[in-house]
Design a protein around this motif. Structure first.
Motif, PDB file in Angstrom:
ATOM      1  N   UNK A   1       0.837  -1.215   0.000  1.00  0.00           N
ATOM      2  CA  UNK A   1       0.000   0.000   0.000  1.00  0.00           C
ATOM      3  C   UNK A   1       0.866   1.258   0.000  1.00  0.00           C
ATOM      4  N   UNK A   2       1.987   1.219   0.720  1.00  0.00           N
ATOM      5  CA  UNK A   2       2.897   2.364   0.691  1.00  0.00           C
ATOM      6  C   UNK A   2       3.478   2.542  -0.697  1.00  0.00           C
ATOM      7  N   UNK A   3       3.914   1.440  -1.298  1.00  0.00           N
ATOM      8  CA  UNK A   3       4.479   1.494  -2.641  1.00  0.00           C
ATOM      9  C   UNK A   3       3.470   2.084  -3.622  1.00  0.00           C
ATOM     10  N   UNK A   4       2.225   1.639  -3.544  1.00  0.00           N
ATOM     11  CA  UNK A   4       1.192   2.187  -4.417  1.00  0.00           C
ATOM     12  C   UNK A   4       0.932   3.658  -4.158  1.00  0.00           C
ATOM     13  N   UNK A   5       0.912   4.055  -2.896  1.00  0.00           N
ATOM     14  CA  UNK A   5       0.654   5.455  -2.549  1.00  0.00           C
ATOM     15  C   UNK A   5       1.750   6.373  -3.054  1.00  0.00           C
ATOM     16  N   UNK A   6       2.943   5.823  -3.262  1.00  0.00           N
ATOM     17  CA  UNK A   6       4.060   6.635  -3.740  1.00  0.00           C
ATOM     18  C   UNK A   6       4.350   6.408  -5.218  1.00  0.00           C
ATOM     19  N   UNK A   7       3.336   5.915  -5.944  1.00  0.00           N
ATOM     20  CA  UNK A   7       3.413   5.881  -7.398  1.00  0.00           C
ATOM     21  C   UNK A   7       4.111   4.688  -8.004  1.00  0.00           C
ATOM     22  N   UNK A   8       4.186   3.588  -7.258  1.00  0.00           N
ATOM     23  CA  UNK A   8       4.853   2.394  -7.771  1.00  0.00           C
ATOM     24  C   UNK A   8       3.867   1.227  -7.864  1.00  0.00           C
ATOM     25  N   UNK A   9       4.139   0.304  -8.764  1.00  0.00           N
ATOM     26  CA  UNK A   9       3.375  -0.937  -8.834  1.00  0.00           C
ATOM     27  C   UNK A   9       4.039  -1.948  -7.907  1.00  0.00           C
ATOM     28  N   UNK A  10       3.314  -2.457  -6.914  1.00  0.00           N
ATOM     29  CA  UNK A  10       3.939  -3.377  -5.940  1.00  0.00           C
ATOM     30  C   UNK A  10       4.600  -4.591  -6.571  1.00  0.00           C
ATOM     31  N   UNK A  11       4.153  -5.005  -7.755  1.00  0.00           N
ATOM     32  CA  UNK A  11       4.715  -6.203  -8.384  1.00  0.00           C
ATOM     33  C   UNK A  11       5.682  -5.847  -9.522  1.00  0.00           C
ATOM     34  N   UNK A  12       6.208  -4.642  -9.483  1.00  0.00           N
ATOM     35  CA  UNK A  12       7.166  -4.228 -10.504  1.00  0.00           C
ATOM     36  C   UNK A  12       8.389  -5.141 -10.498  1.00  0.00           C
ATOM     37  N   UNK A  13       8.839  -5.516 -11.687  1.00  0.00           N
ATOM     38  CA  UNK A  13      10.106  -6.245 -11.832  1.00  0.00           C
ATOM     39  C   UNK A  13      10.844  -5.642 -13.024  1.00  0.00           C
ATOM     40  N   UNK A  14      12.164  -5.749 -13.054  1.00  0.00           N
ATOM     41  CA  UNK A  14      12.910  -5.211 -14.197  1.00  0.00           C
ATOM     42  C   UNK A  14      12.481  -5.899 -15.503  1.00  0.00           C
ATOM     43  N   UNK A  15      12.377  -5.126 -16.542  1.00  0.00           N
ATOM     44  CA  UNK A  15      11.988  -5.701 -17.848  1.00  0.00           C
ATOM     45  C   UNK A  15      13.076  -6.647 -18.317  1.00  0.00           C
TER      46      UNK A  15
END
Length: 209
Positions: free
Chosen positions: A195-209
């Motif tokens: 929820x913190x990650x989302x609130x600060x503009x990130x996707x929690x499941x982000x991984x490097x391309x």
């Protein structure tokens, strides 16, 4: 001697930045040279750029705690081409100094300036904690590391980030902006760090391309 309270308690009390700073220092210290050019959840930053930003923000917020004027640009930039030799050890030293500076009750007195913005000391401490926790997640995710974030720090940062409402745009509606970037919707029952990650503009499941 002033009592030290955990970050989830009253925002104007002394925050314990030590666990978050120690975790970020461990993450930075485990970054391999061959990972420096890789992407991060911050679209404009490579891993090296974000490490440089961490070095700069640690200096800036330490100076803010001490009410000292910092030489150079007010806003810590992220330029990986200028990482000095020994940047891993330097990050550990600066993050240790940051945690120590905000353990001093005098840091919370009155106003101080960081990144060219004047804020009450207690609010500046929360901004510093938020930077450390979120960028720690950024770097851990970008380099495939586990991220053992301090639960109390994450809870305090989520409360802080959630207190910011996107400003109105020119049409009177909500602009797509937030503390770090456009907020990403995350379920209310998701883990607190997600929820913190989302609130600060990130996707929690982000991984490097």
């Amino acid at each position: 001697m002033s009592p030290t309270v955990r970050p989830g308690q009253h925002a104007m009390e002394i925050l314990d930045l030590r666990p978050a700073c120690t975790t970020l220092a461990r993450v930075v210290g485990s970054i391999r040279d061959d990972q420096l050019a890789g992407p991060t959840p911050c679209p404009a930053y490579t891993v090296a750029d974000l490490v440089d930003h961490v070095l700069g923000l640690a200096l800036a917020f330490t100076a803010a705690a001490r009410k000292e004027e910092l030489a150079g640009p007010a806003d810590p930039s992220g330029d990986g081409t200028r990482l000095p030799d020994g940047w891993r050890d330097l990050a550990a030293e600066r993050l240790d100094a940051l945690a120590t500076a905000w353990a001093d009750p005098a840091a919370y007195d009155g106003l101080t300036t960081a990144g060219g913005v004047e804020l009450p000391g207690g609010v500046t401490a929360l901004v510093a904690l938020d930077e450390v926790v979120v960028h720690g997640w950024d770097l851990a995710r970008a380099t495939g590391q586990e991220y053992d974030a301090d639960p109390d720090a994450v809870a305090a940062c989520l409360e802080f980030a959630a207190s910011f409402e996107p400003p109105a745009d020119d049409t009177g509606g909500a602009a797509d902006t937030g503390l770090f970037g456009p907020p990403v919707p995350v379920p209310d029952d998701a883990p607190v760090l997600d929820r913190l990650v989302g609130a600060t503009g990130r996707h929690p499941h982000w991984v490097p391309a």
